[in-house]
Scaffold this motif. Sequence first.
Motif, PDB file in Angstrom:
ATOM      1  N   ARG A  25      -6.322  -2.997  -5.376  1.00 25.67           N
ATOM      2  CA  ARG A  25      -6.304  -2.188  -4.163  1.00 25.67           C
ATOM      3  C   ARG A  25      -7.242  -0.977  -4.248  1.00 25.67           C
ATOM      4  NH1 ARG A  25      -3.486  -4.059   0.436  1.00 25.67           N
ATOM      5  NH2 ARG A  25      -2.206  -5.786  -0.317  1.00 25.67           N
ATOM      6  N   ARG A  36      -1.457  -1.181   3.097  1.00 23.39           N
ATOM      7  CA  ARG A  36      -1.240  -1.508   4.511  1.00 23.39           C
ATOM      8  C   ARG A  36      -0.838  -0.270   5.314  1.00 23.39           C
ATOM      9  NH1 ARG A  36       3.534  -4.254   7.164  1.00 23.39           N
ATOM     10  NH2 ARG A  36       2.726  -5.184   9.070  1.00 23.39           N
ATOM     11  N   ARG A 249       1.830  -8.220  -5.646  1.00 23.30           N
ATOM     12  CA  ARG A 249       0.780  -8.370  -4.631  1.00 23.30           C
ATOM     13  C   ARG A 249       1.383  -8.612  -3.253  1.00 23.30           C
ATOM     14  NH1 ARG A 249      -2.797 -12.736  -7.924  1.00 23.30           N
ATOM     15  NH2 ARG A 249      -4.125 -11.316  -9.139  1.00 23.30           N
ATOM     16  N   ASP A 250       2.360  -9.507  -3.196  1.00 20.87           N
ATOM     17  CA  ASP A 250       2.996  -9.830  -1.922  1.00 20.87           C
ATOM     18  C   ASP A 250       3.702  -8.617  -1.338  1.00 20.87           C
ATOM     19  OD1 ASP A 250       3.899 -11.872   0.081  1.00 20.87           O
ATOM     20  OD2 ASP A 250       5.869 -11.332  -0.723  1.00 20.87           O
ATOM     21  N   ASP A 253       1.167  -6.354   0.153  1.00 20.57           N
ATOM     22  CA  ASP A 253       0.667  -6.886   1.425  1.00 20.57           C
ATOM     23  C   ASP A 253       1.598  -6.560   2.578  1.00 20.57           C
ATOM     24  OD1 ASP A 253      -1.564  -7.967   0.235  1.00 20.57           O
ATOM     25  OD2 ASP A 253      -0.709  -9.965  -0.025  1.00 20.57           O
TER      26      ASP A 253
END
Length: 366
Positions: A25, A36, A249-250, A253
């Motif tokens: 990131r 995000r 990671r998920d 996101d």
Amino acid sequence: MGFYGVLLCGSRQFDNHLITALVERWRRETHTFHFRCGEATITLQDISIIWGLPIDGEPVIGIDVSYRVEEWQHICLSLLGFTPLTSHFKGGHLSMTALYEYCMAAHIDDNSPDIDVVKYTLYVALMIIGGIMVPDYQGGSIRLIFLQLLRDIERIRSYSWESAVLAFLYRELCNETRIEKAIISGPLFILQVWAWSRIIFVNPDMNGLSLTVRQNEFEENIPYAPYGARWSNVFSYTHSPTHAVRIIRDCFDRMTNVEFNWIVYNKKDVDVKAIISTYDNRIWRCVCPLICFDIVEMHRPDRVLRQFKMRQSIPRPAVDNDNLHTVNRTCHRNTDWREYHKDAIILWNEKLSNAARGELKEWVPG
């Protein structure tokens, strides 16, 4: 010297999967993590409160002289009080094993001569700098370039070690974004504590233990152990993902504003108050270069004003830093970095006049 807070924080096992997800990131051109919910980054404020290092002072910089092994041995004898074996040197690096063996053999007590105490103290300082604050990527060795800043024990605290640590961490994060780079070094303790403090779903459970604030009886300017010492307790990861990069990671996101702590440090906490009351808080919001010998990296708090309880405005355009990333000690031996980075030093000395400003607001997540 201002390093005692680093010792009080100790060390922890790093979650390499969390660090990998954070590196993915990271953006080299802005020195921020792009989530995000917005941009966020590690600032001078984070380093100051987590470790309690000196911030306002001379940049950590000097002349990069390529000494022969015999010359390094003489310098170690005069400053540290022992002569490492030739096999313990590799270029301008000294084996950590040599320092450890010297530590175990040395005997310092209340009756030791002052000169012996000073030399042993400088040895400990070198261990802290080269082993914790700016650890060498080669592992098991310490860069001797920092010895020149330890010659006068009274001046050591006058350097901005905090900005040097952050510059080194920024450089390691930027280098790690390259596909050919596989190993990250630097003060990963800072990176992990920053992530634990701000990202809710990776925050480990404290197992019912209260956050420890230990009294520091030796430092006048830092009467309490810094914020980083809170994380010395035993944790549980029952409710947070760990050592699972795909899951982290998920989560990144899908992360929303309410899952990121923009405001972490409470001024009412004694360990945080002890640091905040020491400095003009403008210094944490300075848009300025961070310097550590050959390394120069830009500090961009203007892109993360929400971390300072301010309304985020449109920041200045991102600047291409790749020209700075190509500068390293390998290609510039025997360089006087004070002359090479003189423009950056001028900007650092004028940093308070370039502090990021914004409209203060009561921050409400979401």
